[in-house]
Design an enzyme around this catalytic site. Structure first.
Site, mmCIF file in Angstrom:
data_model
loop_
_atom_site.group_PDB
_atom_site.id
_atom_site.type_symbol
_atom_site.label_atom_id
_atom_site.label_comp_id
_atom_site.label_asym_id
_atom_site.label_seq_id
_atom_site.Cartn_x
_atom_site.Cartn_y
_atom_site.Cartn_z
ATOM 1 N N ASP A 46 0.847 -1.198 0.000
ATOM 2 C CA ASP A 46 0.000 0.000 0.000
ATOM 3 C C ASP A 46 0.882 1.247 0.000
ATOM 4 O OD1 ASP A 46 -2.959 1.023 0.718
ATOM 5 O OD2 ASP A 46 -1.500 2.231 1.810
ATOM 6 N N TYR A 51 2.873 9.925 -0.151
ATOM 7 C CA TYR A 51 4.008 9.385 0.611
ATOM 8 C C TYR A 51 5.349 9.691 -0.074
ATOM 9 C CZ TYR A 51 0.227 6.525 2.646
ATOM 10 O OH TYR A 51 -0.943 6.092 3.219
ATOM 11 N N LYS A 76 -2.792 5.958 -4.135
ATOM 12 C CA LYS A 76 -3.920 6.867 -3.823
ATOM 13 C C LYS A 76 -3.668 8.237 -4.436
ATOM 14 C CE LYS A 76 -3.782 4.605 0.656
ATOM 15 N NZ LYS A 76 -2.342 4.572 1.021
ATOM 16 N N HIS A 109 -7.786 9.557 -1.909
ATOM 17 C CA HIS A 109 -7.170 9.467 -0.572
ATOM 18 C C HIS A 109 -8.061 10.058 0.537
ATOM 19 C CE1 HIS A 109 -2.858 9.173 1.225
ATOM 20 N NE2 HIS A 109 -3.752 8.900 2.144
ATOM 21 N N SER A 232 6.274 -1.331 8.846
ATOM 22 C CA SER A 232 7.455 -1.353 9.698
ATOM 23 C C SER A 232 8.695 -1.254 8.831
ATOM 24 C CB SER A 232 7.517 -2.636 10.534
ATOM 25 O OG SER A 232 8.717 -2.619 11.293
ATOM 26 N N ASN A 241 4.789 -9.396 11.823
ATOM 27 C CA ASN A 241 3.444 -8.971 11.428
ATOM 28 C C ASN A 241 2.813 -9.870 10.373
ATOM 29 O OD1 ASN A 241 3.814 -6.881 13.205
ATOM 30 N ND2 ASN A 241 4.234 -5.332 11.646
HETATM 31 P P1 NDP Z 1 0.709 1.128 11.871
HETATM 32 O O1 NDP Z 1 -0.483 0.989 12.761
HETATM 33 O O2 NDP Z 1 0.966 0.112 10.843
HETATM 34 O O3 NDP Z 1 1.976 1.282 12.834
HETATM 35 C C1 NDP Z 1 3.281 1.529 12.359
HETATM 36 C C2 NDP Z 1 4.187 1.845 13.549
HETATM 37 O O4 NDP Z 1 4.199 0.734 14.441
HETATM 38 C C3 NDP Z 1 5.621 2.106 13.170
HETATM 39 O O5 NDP Z 1 6.102 3.077 14.074
HETATM 40 C C4 NDP Z 1 6.320 0.780 13.398
HETATM 41 O O6 NDP Z 1 7.664 0.978 13.785
HETATM 42 C C5 NDP Z 1 5.533 0.216 14.561
HETATM 43 N N1 NDP Z 1 5.398 -1.265 14.495
HETATM 44 C C6 NDP Z 1 5.072 -1.999 13.420
HETATM 45 N N2 NDP Z 1 5.014 -3.304 13.727
HETATM 46 C C7 NDP Z 1 5.317 -3.406 15.036
HETATM 47 C C8 NDP Z 1 5.425 -4.497 15.913
HETATM 48 N N3 NDP Z 1 5.219 -5.751 15.513
HETATM 49 N N4 NDP Z 1 5.742 -4.242 17.217
HETATM 50 C C9 NDP Z 1 5.960 -2.966 17.645
HETATM 51 N N5 NDP Z 1 5.864 -1.886 16.843
HETATM 52 C C10 NDP Z 1 5.539 -2.106 15.535
HETATM 53 O O7 NDP Z 1 0.630 2.617 11.251
HETATM 54 P P2 NDP Z 1 0.572 3.270 9.824
HETATM 55 O O8 NDP Z 1 0.038 4.630 10.051
HETATM 56 O O9 NDP Z 1 1.832 3.137 9.093
HETATM 57 O O10 NDP Z 1 -0.576 2.459 9.051
HETATM 58 C C11 NDP Z 1 -0.337 1.343 8.196
HETATM 59 C C12 NDP Z 1 -0.512 1.723 6.734
HETATM 60 O O11 NDP Z 1 -1.826 2.228 6.478
HETATM 61 C C13 NDP Z 1 0.387 2.891 6.288
HETATM 62 O O12 NDP Z 1 1.736 2.534 6.203
HETATM 63 C C14 NDP Z 1 -0.292 3.281 5.007
HETATM 64 O O13 NDP Z 1 0.037 2.374 3.988
HETATM 65 C C15 NDP Z 1 -1.760 3.180 5.413
HETATM 66 N N6 NDP Z 1 -2.301 4.483 5.892
HETATM 67 C C16 NDP Z 1 -3.302 5.073 5.154
HETATM 68 C C17 NDP Z 1 -3.839 6.287 5.526
HETATM 69 C C18 NDP Z 1 -4.932 6.886 4.705
HETATM 70 O O14 NDP Z 1 -5.286 8.060 4.943
HETATM 71 N N7 NDP Z 1 -5.483 6.186 3.755
HETATM 72 C C19 NDP Z 1 -3.364 7.012 6.705
HETATM 73 C C20 NDP Z 1 -2.334 6.293 7.457
HETATM 74 C C21 NDP Z 1 -1.864 5.079 7.064
HETATM 75 P P3 NDP Z 1 8.950 0.732 12.836
HETATM 76 O O15 NDP Z 1 8.580 1.109 11.440
HETATM 77 O O16 NDP Z 1 9.970 1.661 13.438
HETATM 78 O O17 NDP Z 1 9.329 -0.703 12.975
#
Ligand code: NDP
Length: 275
Positions: A46, A51, A76, A109, A232, A241
């Site tokens: 995604d 981005y 998006k 979006h 991540s 995950n």
């Molecule tokens: P997430 O809920 O996926 O969380 C990501 C965060 O959690 C990062 O800081 C990551 O750290 C940490 N993390 C990931 N896996 C673990 C784990 N197993 N244990 C502990 N910490 C973890 O947030 P996102 O906002 O990134 O949402 C996911 C996706 O949704 C986005 O990447 C995007 O593709 C989409 N999205 C869409 C939006 C929209 O408006 N349509 C808005 C926001 C997101 P690290 O990377 O440092 O490992």
């Protein structure tokens, strides 16, 4: 390889229920991180024009050695392109950045209530869909009243609505509206960017089943039928995950996690946000 289930969208396109999110992955790290995800077994990525990292996603897909048809790619439309011709041009830009000749899924979006006109924008997405360059089209951050307006004024029913969903924001009304109209829910920020991972109830369940709080939360989403793509940049977490299929949650666990809802957003409110 992990067996990720697929969901059939309203136009028969199949989407892996678990994918990889790329929000906030810096452009210069995106190829390597996305490649790590593809190597781990993810087959759904995604991204978004906003981005700024579509190029790295496309490079990873091409460099992975996988057939294009094996990887589901979503992008998006940027908020600045909410007009018919701008949307068409922006879509061409996305294919160019990605270096791909079609997208699996292309979304509006944000609805942007005070700006542009998402109905006209949607008509541009319908043209793209009919051209075959996007196998499915959908929306993101749409409330039921936005969806109702689209359904009344246009022909193609969105295949998905990508909205913020996690245990602190269960979004049962928006999800139910989608289910009623054949619109699949994609849950963004599925672990609330880490905010739900210290929750005592989720930790109790995680200890009992011998998995991490993130894995328990992601499994809860899958059991509810939503599509998720945790993000991540950390290789161990990328693998963690995806490792969701050797345990299950009871009905009691699912109910306990759903009851954590407190309508708490980590991101903007779609009725107020104008990009
Ligand atoms: P997430 O809920 O996926 O969380 C990501 C965060 O959690 C990062 O800081 C990551 O750290 C940490 N993390 C990931 N896996 C673990 C784990 N197993 N244990 C502990 N910490 C973890 O947030 P996102 O906002 O990134 O949402 C996911 C996706 O949704 C986005 O990447 C995007 O593709 C989409 N999205 C869409 C939006 C929209 O408006 N349509 C808005 C926001 C997101 P690290 O990377 O440092 O490992």
């Amino acid at each position: 390889m992990t067996a990720v289930p697929a969901i059939t969208l309203n136009n028969a396109v199949r989407i892996p229920q678990l994918g990889f999110g790329t929000f906030q992955i810096p452009p210069e790290e995106t190829r390597e991180t996305t490649l790590a995800a593809l190597e781990a077994g993810y087959r759904h990525i995604d991204t978004a024009q906003m981005y700024g990292n579509e190029k790295g996603v496309g490079q990873a897909v091409r460099d992975s050695g996988l057939d294009r048809a094996e990887v589901f790619v979503t992008s998006k439309l940027n908020n600045g392109a909410h007009a018919h011709d701008d949307a068409l041009r922006a879509f061409d830009g996305t294919l160019e950045e990605l270096g791909l000749d079609y997208l699996d899924l292309f979304l509006i979006h944000w609805p942007l209530p005070g700006k542009g006109d998402f109905v006209e924008t949607w008509k541009a997405l319908e043209e793209i869909y009919r051209s075959g360059r996007a196998k499915a089209i959908g929306v993101s951050n749409f409330q039921p009243h936005h969806l109702r307006r689209l359904l009344e004024a246009t022909t193609v029913v969105p295949a998905v609505n990508q909205i913020e969903v996690h245990p602190y924001l269960t979004q049962d009304d928006v999800r139910a509206f989608g289910a009623e109209h054949g619109i699949a829910t994609e849950a963004w920020s599925p672990i609330a960017q880490g905010k739900v991972l210290d929750d005592p109830a989720i930790n109790r369940i995680a200890e009992r089943v011998g998995k991490s709080p993130a894995q328990v939360t992601l499994r809860w989403h899958l059991r509810r039928g939503d599509i998720v793509f945790p993000k991540s940049v950390t290789r161990a977490r990328i693998e963690e995950n995806l490792d969701l299929f050797d345990f299950d949650l009871t009905e009691g666990d699912l109910g306990e996690i759903s009851a954590l809802n407190r309508d708490e957003r980590t991101g903007p409110d779609p009725d107020r946000f104008n990009g």
